[in-house]
Design an enzyme around this catalytic site. Structure first.
Site, PDB file in Angstrom:
ATOM      1  N   GLU A   7       0.819  -1.211   0.000  1.00  0.00           N
ATOM      2  CA  GLU A   7       0.000   0.000   0.000  1.00  0.00           C
ATOM      3  C   GLU A   7       0.853   1.261   0.000  1.00  0.00           C
ATOM      4  O   GLU A   7       0.480   2.272  -0.562  1.00  0.00           O
ATOM      5  CB  GLU A   7      -0.931   0.010   1.217  1.00  0.00           C
ATOM      6  CG  GLU A   7      -1.802   1.244   1.281  1.00  0.00           C
ATOM      7  CD  GLU A   7      -3.008   1.064   2.163  1.00  0.00           C
ATOM      8  OE1 GLU A   7      -3.427   2.049   2.766  1.00  0.00           O
ATOM      9  OE2 GLU A   7      -3.529  -0.055   2.261  1.00  0.00           O
ATOM     10  N   LYS A   8       2.028   1.177   0.625  1.00  0.00           N
ATOM     11  CA  LYS A   8       2.899   2.344   0.696  1.00  0.00           C
ATOM     12  C   LYS A   8       4.347   1.893   0.779  1.00  0.00           C
ATOM     13  O   LYS A   8       4.627   0.716   1.079  1.00  0.00           O
ATOM     14  CB  LYS A   8       2.512   3.240   1.871  1.00  0.00           C
ATOM     15  CG  LYS A   8       2.404   2.526   3.206  1.00  0.00           C
ATOM     16  CD  LYS A   8       2.012   3.504   4.301  1.00  0.00           C
ATOM     17  CE  LYS A   8       0.544   3.843   4.299  1.00  0.00           C
ATOM     18  NZ  LYS A   8      -0.298   2.763   4.819  1.00  0.00           N
ATOM     19  N   ASP A 103      -3.191  -2.514   3.067  1.00  0.00           N
ATOM     20  CA  ASP A 103      -3.445  -2.591   4.506  1.00  0.00           C
ATOM     21  C   ASP A 103      -4.620  -3.540   4.775  1.00  0.00           C
ATOM     22  O   ASP A 103      -5.522  -3.690   3.941  1.00  0.00           O
ATOM     23  CB  ASP A 103      -3.759  -1.202   5.079  1.00  0.00           C
ATOM     24  CG  ASP A 103      -2.494  -0.403   5.351  1.00  0.00           C
ATOM     25  OD1 ASP A 103      -1.400  -0.960   5.184  1.00  0.00           O
ATOM     26  OD2 ASP A 103      -2.603   0.775   5.723  1.00  0.00           O
ATOM     27  N   ASP A 105      -7.635  -3.899   5.742  1.00  0.00           N
ATOM     28  CA  ASP A 105      -8.975  -3.394   6.043  1.00  0.00           C
ATOM     29  C   ASP A 105      -9.730  -3.152   4.737  1.00  0.00           C
ATOM     30  O   ASP A 105      -9.204  -3.375   3.648  1.00  0.00           O
ATOM     31  CB  ASP A 105      -8.919  -2.118   6.899  1.00  0.00           C
ATOM     32  CG  ASP A 105      -8.124  -1.001   6.249  1.00  0.00           C
ATOM     33  OD1 ASP A 105      -7.892  -1.058   5.023  1.00  0.00           O
ATOM     34  OD2 ASP A 105      -7.726  -0.062   6.960  1.00  0.00           O
ATOM     35  N   ARG A 330      -4.426   1.733  12.623  1.00  0.00           N
ATOM     36  CA  ARG A 330      -5.786   2.141  12.259  1.00  0.00           C
ATOM     37  C   ARG A 330      -6.800   1.033  12.552  1.00  0.00           C
ATOM     38  O   ARG A 330      -7.808   0.905  11.878  1.00  0.00           O
ATOM     39  CB  ARG A 330      -5.824   2.536  10.785  1.00  0.00           C
ATOM     40  CG  ARG A 330      -4.947   3.728  10.442  1.00  0.00           C
ATOM     41  CD  ARG A 330      -4.852   3.933   8.940  1.00  0.00           C
ATOM     42  NE  ARG A 330      -3.929   4.996   8.580  1.00  0.00           N
ATOM     43  CZ  ARG A 330      -4.275   6.263   8.362  1.00  0.00           C
ATOM     44  NH1 ARG A 330      -5.532   6.623   8.480  1.00  0.00           N
ATOM     45  NH2 ARG A 330      -3.375   7.164   8.044  1.00  0.00           N
TER      46      ARG A 330
END
Length: 649
Positions: A7-8, A103, A105, A330
């Site tokens: 994701e990053k 991530d 989620d 998160r």
């Protein structure tokens, strides 16, 4: 070649760190010794197209265009990260196997899936995509996750649910913001009137609370206390419980409003016998509070240090990505997987080395304890926020990072301490036919509470008396009190209201849905929503409190009540959850939303919002060529949703 898409960049580096060496840095990727490649998104590489992308006429804000509902939805590359999308386009074509490492989620699932769709990955290759779920960036945790990859197709319903929510929020935000802003101009309000499914009910909570405080009229009420003496010379007090015969002198909460009545009771009991009718003594225990999810951490950090929700999220993100000192921040979960219990000794060592104030607490912890926090049935995509096994010298942490790390570490340590044990005592006494009650709670074993330092002051211990004992009421006392207004919201209490939004809903079925969902917003977005409302001038910070502005109140008053209430979120979450469980349909959800949207647009267009007349505006609507404010990308501190920036929140 196997291609991992994180994701990053920070997650990509963590994955590459456990893959074969030697490695080399390529253009937007890391090439491993066995030929595999790790690349990354930079948050959302794509965003929802603006209305004018569907029709150039939509660049002008005109009521006759509303509602704007795309026939074919369009995504466009975010300008600043277009080059990384080009990198992925090339790598995806070369790859024999793709691993989705967004991530863990709903939004993380969509963020990478939408790249596959945009790049037109073939159906054959798409069916073979694997899913890697990582919530801890340390090498041992990443290695374990790599051994448990799943099929990405398992998570398609999660992605569809996230897509439905992002498109619905775009439709809701774009159309109602334009509608209300245009109507506001008719009342002389030349500013942006931003409306969102989440931000608007949050603003409504604050407006309602502020008005309750302003209209509150304090009233006196009275308590009667009996000062009692036992035959052994021990003294304590008990409070009068009015009978039904006193109902006409009480308010809705049972408080006595007549001083004359209270004085009469106090005079009658002085010097009289007090008969013990009931003497209950019951032991109790309370296990340690569960490890943190993000909202619980933000609430405690606000109470302890006055940190804003956004400041806590920023500190968490740095502790996770930069220092690798905590797990995925998160998270909305407060439980841990059973297998994680075996890592406790290593995590304890890291805490002791990182936080000197907790070194003694680490030594006293019993890592063999396995409390309620370890529960596989309560853990889904990610688990509670806890420290990792990586020690971090405190001098490398900012003041906020150290405060947040200390809270996370202490909460984790509590899981390895005994229950707090206490004894409750309740005495019921009869004095001159009136009932009086005395209660106290005494700690028997502090257990996990020793980690909190000096605790709250306990009530004086009540004497040991038995049923039938005759005591003396030395005197009666009338205590003057005043009703208190509700307290204004702070970051902590507004976050608590957003997570516990069910209590603000009167409909029982909707309340049940909201109890079972995230509430208003998600763990990742709540801080950003509060900051957005402040930035747009609808909320104002006054010390630790949050107050509604004149513009914020005018906005709420200009909207139909159903828009400023949290009920809509309950309806949406029910549908989105059904979608994620393969029990609901995307097209049915969007069709119902379209009908509702047309009704709201018609209703807003039917009258001029007089509540905004004469109200000064602080945020101007976007003019041609201007960029919309109030949105940051997923790679920043506030997660963007896949929607137009105008619909933020």
């Amino acid at each position: 070649m196997k291609l991992y898409i994180a994701e990053k960049p920070s997650l990509a580096r963590a994955i590459a760190a456990v893959l074969p060496k030697p490695q080399s840095k390529g253009d937007g990727c890391i090439r491993c010794g066995n030929g595999d490649v790790v690349s990354w998104c930079v948050g959302h590489l794509l965003e929802q197209a603006e209305p004018e992308s569907y029709d150039p006429a939509f660049k002008q804000w005109r009521y006759e265009h509303l509602p704007i509902v795309p026939d074919q939805w369009q995504l466009k590359p975010r300008p600043k990260v277009r080059s990384q999308l080009s990198v992925l386009r090339k790598l995806v074509k070369e790859a024999d196997q793709i691993v989705h490492a967004g991530d863990p989620d709903r939004e993380g699932q969509l963020l990478v899936d939408e790249v596959f769709d945009y790049l037109k990955v073939s159906d054959t290759k798409k069916r073979a995509i694997q899913r890697l779920l990582i919530s801890d960036l340390n090498p041992s945790a990443v290695t374990k996750a790599l051994a448990k990859v799943r099929t990405n197709s398992e998570f398609v319903p999660l992605s569809v649910s996230a897509l439905a929510r992002s498109r619905a929020d775009w439709l809701y935000g774009i159309n109602l913001t334009r509608a209300l802003t245009l109507q506001g101009r008719k009342a002389g309000f030349d500013g942006l009137l931003s409306v969102g499914r989440v931000q608007t009910p949050v603003l409504g909570l604050v407006v309602t609370r502020d008005r309750e405080i302003e209209s509150f009229v304090s009233k006196p009420f009275y308590e009667v206390r009996a000062h009692l003496l036992t035959p052994a010379g021990e003294r304590f007090t008990a409070t009068w419980v009015p009978s039904e015969a006193c109902a006409r002198w009480q308010d809705d909460e049972g408080r006595i409003l007549s001083r004359k009545l209270a004085e009469n009771v106090a005079e009658r009991i002085g010097g009289k016998e007090a008969l013990v009718e009931q003497a209950k003594r019951s032991p109790g225990k309370q296990p340690a509070p569960l490890p943190y999810n993000l909202s619980a951490l933000q609430i405690d950090a606000s109470k302890a240090f006055g940190l804003s929700a956004q400041a806590v999220l920023d500190a968490c993100q740095s502790l996770y990505e930069k220092h690798r000192a905590i797990t995925y921040p998160r998270s909305d979960c407060r439980y841990l997987p059973q297998e994680h219990h075996g890592e406790a000794p290593a995590v304890m060592r890291a805490i002791g080395q990182s936080e000197a104030n907790l070194a003694d607490a680490v030594k006293s912890a019993d890592t063999s304890r396995r409390g309620r926090a370890w529960n596989d049935k309560k853990v889904e995509a990610h688990h509670a926020i806890i420290p990792t096994s990586k020690a971090v010298p405190v001098e490398r942490l900012s003041a906020d990072e150290r405060k947040v790390y200390g809270l996370v570490a202490r909460q984790y340590l509590m899981q390895f301490y005994p229950d707090w044990r206490y004894a409750d005592t309740e005495l019921q006494l009869r004095i001159e036919s009136g009932l009086f009650i005395a209660k106290s709670r005494q700690t028997l074993e502090a257990g996990w509470k020793v980690l909190l330092g000096k605790g709250e002051k306990e009530a004086d211990e009540l004497p040991r008396v038995e049923v039938g004992d005759q005591l003396l009421c030395e005197k009666g006392e009338v205590v003057d009190k005043q009703t208190q207004p509700p307290k204004p919201f702070t970051d902590a209490t507004l976050l608590a209201a957003m997570t516990g939004i069910a209590r603000f809903v009167s409909d029982n079925s909707l309340r049940k849905i909201l109890r079972e969902t995230d509430g208003l917003g998600t763990e990742a977005t709540r801080a950003g929503i509060i900051e957005l409302l402040v930035k747009r001038g609808y909320l104002q910070r006054q010390g630790k409190t949050l107050k509604s502005s004149q513009a914020g109140r005018g906005l709420i008053d200009a909207l139909p009540e159903r828009v400023s209430k949290p009920d809509l979120t309950a309806h949406w979450e029910s549908s989105l959850d059904a979608m994620a469980r393969r029990e609901g349909r995307y097209d049915q959800f969007m069709e119902a939303l379209g009908v509702s949207l047309r009704e709201l647009v018609d209703e807003l267009g039917s009258q001029v919002p007089e509540s905004l007349r004469g109200v000064p505006s602080s945020a101007k609507p976007r003019r041609k060529g201007q960029k919309r404010k109030g949105s940051t990308s997923r790679s920043g501190s506030t997660r963007s949703r896949s929607r137009s920036k105008a619909a933020a929140g």
